[in-house]
Design a protein around this motif. Structure first.
Motif, PDB file in Angstrom:
ATOM      1  N   GLU A  68     -73.330 -60.619   0.069  1.00 12.18           N
ATOM      2  CA  GLU A  68     -72.922 -61.963   0.487  1.00 12.18           C
ATOM      3  C   GLU A  68     -71.828 -61.912   1.553  1.00 12.18           C
ATOM      4  N   GLY A  69     -71.961 -62.814   2.542  1.00 19.41           N
ATOM      5  CA  GLY A  69     -70.953 -62.927   3.591  1.00 19.41           C
ATOM      6  C   GLY A  69     -70.753 -64.378   3.987  1.00 19.41           C
ATOM      7  N   VAL A  70     -69.780 -64.629   4.832  1.00 16.45           N
ATOM      8  CA  VAL A  70     -69.521 -65.965   5.359  1.00 16.45           C
ATOM      9  C   VAL A  70     -69.193 -65.861   6.842  1.00 16.45           C
ATOM     10  N   LEU A  84     -62.938 -66.574  -1.999  1.00 18.36           N
ATOM     11  CA  LEU A  84     -64.239 -66.090  -1.552  1.00 18.36           C
ATOM     12  C   LEU A  84     -64.508 -64.673  -2.045  1.00 18.36           C
ATOM     13  N   TYR A  85     -63.495 -63.815  -1.984  1.00 19.93           N
ATOM     14  CA  TYR A  85     -63.670 -62.444  -2.443  1.00 19.93           C
ATOM     15  C   TYR A  85     -63.991 -62.419  -3.936  1.00 19.93           C
ATOM     16  N   VAL A  89     -68.061 -62.515  -2.099  1.00 21.23           N
ATOM     17  CA  VAL A  89     -68.203 -62.362  -0.649  1.00 21.23           C
ATOM     18  C   VAL A  89     -67.513 -61.069  -0.211  1.00 21.23           C
ATOM     19  N   ALA A  92     -67.302 -60.913   6.516  1.00 30.69           N
ATOM     20  CA  ALA A  92     -67.043 -62.196   7.179  1.00 30.69           C
ATOM     21  C   ALA A  92     -66.996 -62.018   8.687  1.00 30.69           C
ATOM     22  N   SER A 114     -59.391 -62.160   6.026  1.00 28.75           N
ATOM     23  CA  SER A 114     -60.554 -61.545   5.387  1.00 28.75           C
ATOM     24  C   SER A 114     -60.339 -60.040   5.212  1.00 28.75           C
ATOM     25  N   HIS A 256     -72.757 -69.665   4.647  1.00 30.46           N
ATOM     26  CA  HIS A 256     -72.912 -68.429   3.877  1.00 30.46           C
ATOM     27  C   HIS A 256     -74.092 -67.625   4.402  1.00 30.46           C
TER      28      HIS A 256
END
Length: 272
Positions: A68-70, A84-85, A89, A92, A114, A256
């Motif tokens: 998963e990333g953003v 988020l972490y 995630v 980024a 990030s 996302h």
């Protein structure tokens, strides 16, 4: 001597006043579409996806490991990176620049934030091919946060090339001229950093504005934008995607993404 007829002056004055009022209205009325045009610098990844490609369901279970990333830009302000972490995630991208006239005022908090929580991070540039050359914009990007360092935590820069939020979708360029512009950007970015930039785009835009050109697939990782349960058809040349922006309405920040592989593959891209 002219003969004055009672009642003839007032209608004439009303008629002239009406003409002046109509002219004034035409002069100062703002076209409806002009009011909807965003301010320069406010563009971000996926700004045209919903309008042009729509928005469907969330990704289907592929039974393949994905990470998963953003991606973030100035409109999201200071980002809650620790949240988020904690949600899973692990990578980024932050918007660094647009054209040669804009840099993200939140870049330091987003890019460094990030990194500080343990994510692998990168920067992206929103292309405006109608303002300056690809070479010029690549230099601007590198000079304003888009560089690369061999620290194992920095991803190569990404070129965000998609619908023009300020005018014609293809920025007034022919398909061949668009391909040339993109090539100039990619070549200069590699000359400055030693890395091949990631290309972020949508298949429908790529087909319309480059003629579905396939020549970058052998060297430049693909970051595909499609808000649906599957990525659908990819642009010509790419048999797989490296990253997939699958929604603009995810938790904490809207945009996302999925990396097509486990975390060690994200690390491999960072290491080159």
């Amino acid at each position: 001597m002219p003969v004055h007829r009672p009642g003839s002056v007032r209608p004439r004055r009303l008629f002239l006043a009406g003409i002046l009022l109509a002219a004034f209205s035409l002069l100062f009325t703002v076209p409806a579409n002009a009011a909807d045009t965003p301010a320069r610098g406010s563009a971000h990844m996926g700004i045209g996806v919903v309008a042009h490609d729509g928005q469907g369901g969330l990704p289907a279970d592929t039974r393949a490991t994905q990470t998963e990333g953003v991606d973030v830009a100035s409109y999201q302000g200071n980002v809650a990176w620790s949240t988020l972490y904690s949600s899973g995630v692990r990578w980024a991208y932050t918007k660094a620049s647009e054209g040669t006239y804009y840099t993200n005022p939140y870049f330091a908090q987003q890019y460094n934030g990030s990194y500080d929580v343990g994510m692998i991070r990168g920067a992206y540039h929103f292309a405006t091919p109608d303002t300056t050359s690809g070479t010029t914009q690549a230099n601007y990007f590198v000079d304003h946060g888009g560089g690369w360092s061999q620290d194992g935590k920095t991803l190569p820069g990404a070129l965000d090339i998609e619908w023009n939020p300020y005018g014609a979708s293809c920025y007034g360029k022919t398909q061949s001229a668009m391909v040339t512009w993109i090539r100039d950007f990619l070549n200069q970015y590699k000359a400055r950093t030693g890395r091949d930039a990631v290309i972020y785009t949508a298949t429908s835009w790529w087909t319309e504005c480059t003629g579905n050109y396939s020549g970058f697939a052998s060297s430049n990782p693909l970051w595909i934008a499609r808000y649906a349960s599957t990525v659908g058809t990819l642009p010509a040349g790419w048999s797989y995607y490296t990253m997939w922006q699958y929604t603009s309405s995810g938790p904490t920040v809207g945009d996302h993404d999925k990396f097509n592989g486990a975390l060690d593959r994200v690390q491999a891209l960072a290491n080159g």
